[in-house]
Design an enzyme around this catalytic site. Structure first.
Site, short mmCIF file in Angstrom:
data_model
loop_
_atom_site.label_atom_id
_atom_site.label_comp_id
_atom_site.label_asym_id
_atom_site.label_seq_id
_atom_site.Cartn_x
_atom_site.Cartn_y
_atom_site.Cartn_z
N HIS A 105 -37.34 -61.13 38.07
CA HIS A 105 -37.26 -60.48 39.38
C HIS A 105 -36.22 -59.37 39.39
CE1 HIS A 105 -39.86 -63.52 41.38
NE2 HIS A 105 -39.48 -64.21 40.31
N GLU A 163 -21.15 -59.24 16.68
CA GLU A 163 -19.96 -59.02 15.84
C GLU A 163 -20.29 -59.10 14.35
OE1 GLU A 163 -16.61 -61.57 16.77
OE2 GLU A 163 -15.79 -60.11 18.16
N LYS A 217 -7.46 -52.99 20.31
CA LYS A 217 -6.23 -53.78 20.33
C LYS A 217 -5.03 -52.91 19.99
CE LYS A 217 -8.18 -58.21 18.91
NZ LYS A 217 -8.23 -59.17 17.81
O1 PA5 Z 1 -15.45 -64.28 15.67
C1 PA5 Z 1 -14.27 -64.00 15.69
O2 PA5 Z 1 -13.52 -64.18 14.71
C2 PA5 Z 1 -13.58 -63.45 16.92
O3 PA5 Z 1 -14.48 -63.11 17.91
C3 PA5 Z 1 -12.57 -64.44 17.45
O4 PA5 Z 1 -13.21 -65.65 17.74
C4 PA5 Z 1 -11.85 -63.97 18.71
O5 PA5 Z 1 -11.40 -62.67 18.55
C5 PA5 Z 1 -10.65 -64.87 19.00
O6 PA5 Z 1 -9.76 -64.87 17.93
P1 PA5 Z 1 -8.63 -65.96 17.74
O7 PA5 Z 1 -9.28 -67.30 17.61
O8 PA5 Z 1 -7.91 -65.57 16.51
O9 PA5 Z 1 -7.76 -65.91 18.96
#
Ligand code: PA5
Length: 428
Positions: free
Chosen positions: A303, A282, A418
């Site tokens: 394996h 990310e 989303k």
């Molecule tokens: O790194 C990030 O910001 C995202 O991956 C969030 O952790 C994930 O989308 C969850 O978001 P939230 O804590 O707002 O529910």
């Protein structure tokens, strides 16, 4: 004492790394003076030293109250950075089948929208004494929101609304968001995710620390380890800072390879791999840049994937984590009959054999398969070492992304699915 030893000799040449000193110094300075892109989200980098100690004490107090109430299961509801760090730490530190050291079972919900999984999770706790920690920084994420609605309703029907209120903990923004508002109205105990800490960098905040304290893990030791690591990993020198040496090495390898495979020889590191994949995937996967983070557990996956790594397309390099001192080891003893023909391993430990597998595989992959190999030797898998690992990879990730010229701390691409989904669902 240093908990991580980095070996780059099978990956990149020292002189190649040192060529990046000026660039790394510049990036490090821009992180220190908060002029780097995305610097609103650099709160994680000094977190172990600057933790909110009042809140950490409250975390420990709340966990011990749940222990006194003999709560059997904590249901952690969250997705992505809101659960991966805690799951990784639980598995690494306590193992996959912990004994008495686990003071409370911790399970994870809201990590998907699977009705099968949610149904089984609800059934699993139906007749158990359970508490809930719902975690969402934005407070609006669909997966945990759906799961929370079901678990809250189950808990309220089991113990009553008043008692449920004392067993629900919300970890979210300090001032805003749907979960913040809900927690305020319902008077749940709240823990705060600071504005300047993004989800995937939040394991050392209440996001990770409350579930870990409930499980009986020493959260002070994790923070101490991370602070010790930070002393080294915040320095700009490529001669001494292994986190930055690793970042530069993967940048150099990234000129030729498309993917980095994080490998561990310990099955209880599988979720650490997942945490790492989110962190790098990310943070770096933007503007058509970034290595694809993949992972494997050896010797298990030797394996299955071993053949591909050895002789398949040359798309990846490996970063391998091995343990110096396992928490438990077993001696292989003599068997008089020796029907399994294993007496040649007599008086060796299982960990010794695991290390032999590592050495043999590294030789095969590097020297025959021509797959570059970065090696991290981790002192042990206890709390302090976990803190070191987190700091090592978080610092490395920031430098890596900045070397690519991308903002490590946003994830604009995640919004596309989303908004499509909300259109399909008719969300207003
Ligand atoms: O790194 C990030 O910001 C995202 O991956 C969030 O952790 C994930 O989308 C969850 O978001 P939230 O804590 O707002 O529910």
């Amino acid at each position: 004492m240093k908990k991580i030893t980095l070996n780059l000799k099978n990956a990149v040449k020292e002189e190649e790394i040192l060529k990046f000193q000026e660039q790394v110094t510049k990036i490090n300075n821009s992180m220190e003076d908060f002029s780097a892109i995305g610097s609103d989200f650099l709160g994680w980098k000094d977190l172990p030293e600057n933790s909110n100690w009042k809140e950490i004490n409250q975390i420990k107090k709340s966990a011990s109250e749940l222990h006194s109430k003999k709560i059997e299961v904590l249901v952690v509801i969250g997705i992505g950075g809101s659960y991966l760090g805690a799951k990784a730490a639980l598995d690494v530190i306590q193992g996959l089948r912990p004994g008495k050291e686990r003071k409370m079972e911790v399970i994870f919900a809201g990590t998907s929208i699977s009705s099968n999984d949610l149904y089984q999770l609800l059934k699993y706790v139906e007749n158990k004494r359970f508490a809930i920690n719902v975690i969402s920084k934005s407070g609006t994420t669909t997966e945990p929101a759906i799961a929370f609605r079901f678990f809250k309703s189950l808990l309220e029907s089991k113990v009553g609304v008043e008692e449920a209120q004392k067993l629900i903990f919300a970890t979210t923004d300090a001032n805003k968001g749907t979960l913040f508002e809900l927690a305020k109205i319902k008077n749940y105990q709240k823990f705060v995710i600071l504005d300047n800490i993004g989800g995937r960098f939040s394991v050392l905040s209440p996001v990770g620390l409350f579930p870990l304290a409930c499980a009986g893990i020493d959260i002070d030791e994790i923070l101490k380890g991370a602070a010790e690591a930070n002393e080294i990993y915040k320095q700009d020198s490529l001669a001494t800072n292994d986190a930055y040496r690793y970042a530069v090495s993967r940048f150099i390898l990234g000129q030729q390879y498309k993917s980095e495979m994080l490998v561990s020889y310990e099955p209880n590191f599988a979720f650490f791999n997942e945490w790492w994949k989110q962190l790098f995937g990310e943070s770096e996967g933007k503007n058509e840049k970034g290595l694809l983070p993949t992972s494997a557990i050896f010797s298990t996956d030797l394996h299955s994937l071993g053949q591909y790594i050895q002789e398949g397309s040359k798309v990846l390099f490996e970063t391998v984590i091995t343990l110096k001192n396992p928490t438990h080891d077993l001696l292989i003893t003599e068997d008089e009959e020796n029907l399994d023909k294993l007496n040649y391993l007599m008086d060796k430990t299982v960990h010794f054999v695991n290390n032999a597998a590592f050495e043999a595989t590294m030789d095969a992959h590097v020297n025959v398969g021509k797959v570059p190999n970065i090696h991290l030797l981790l002192e042990d898998s206890l709390e302090k070492s976990f803190g070191w690992l987190v700091m090592f990879f978080e610092r490395a990730c920031a430098i890596s992304a900045y070397l690519l010229g991308v903002n490590p701390f946003n994830q604009p691409g995640v919004e596309v699915y989303k908004s499509n989904m909300f259109k399909i669902l008719g969300k207003k």
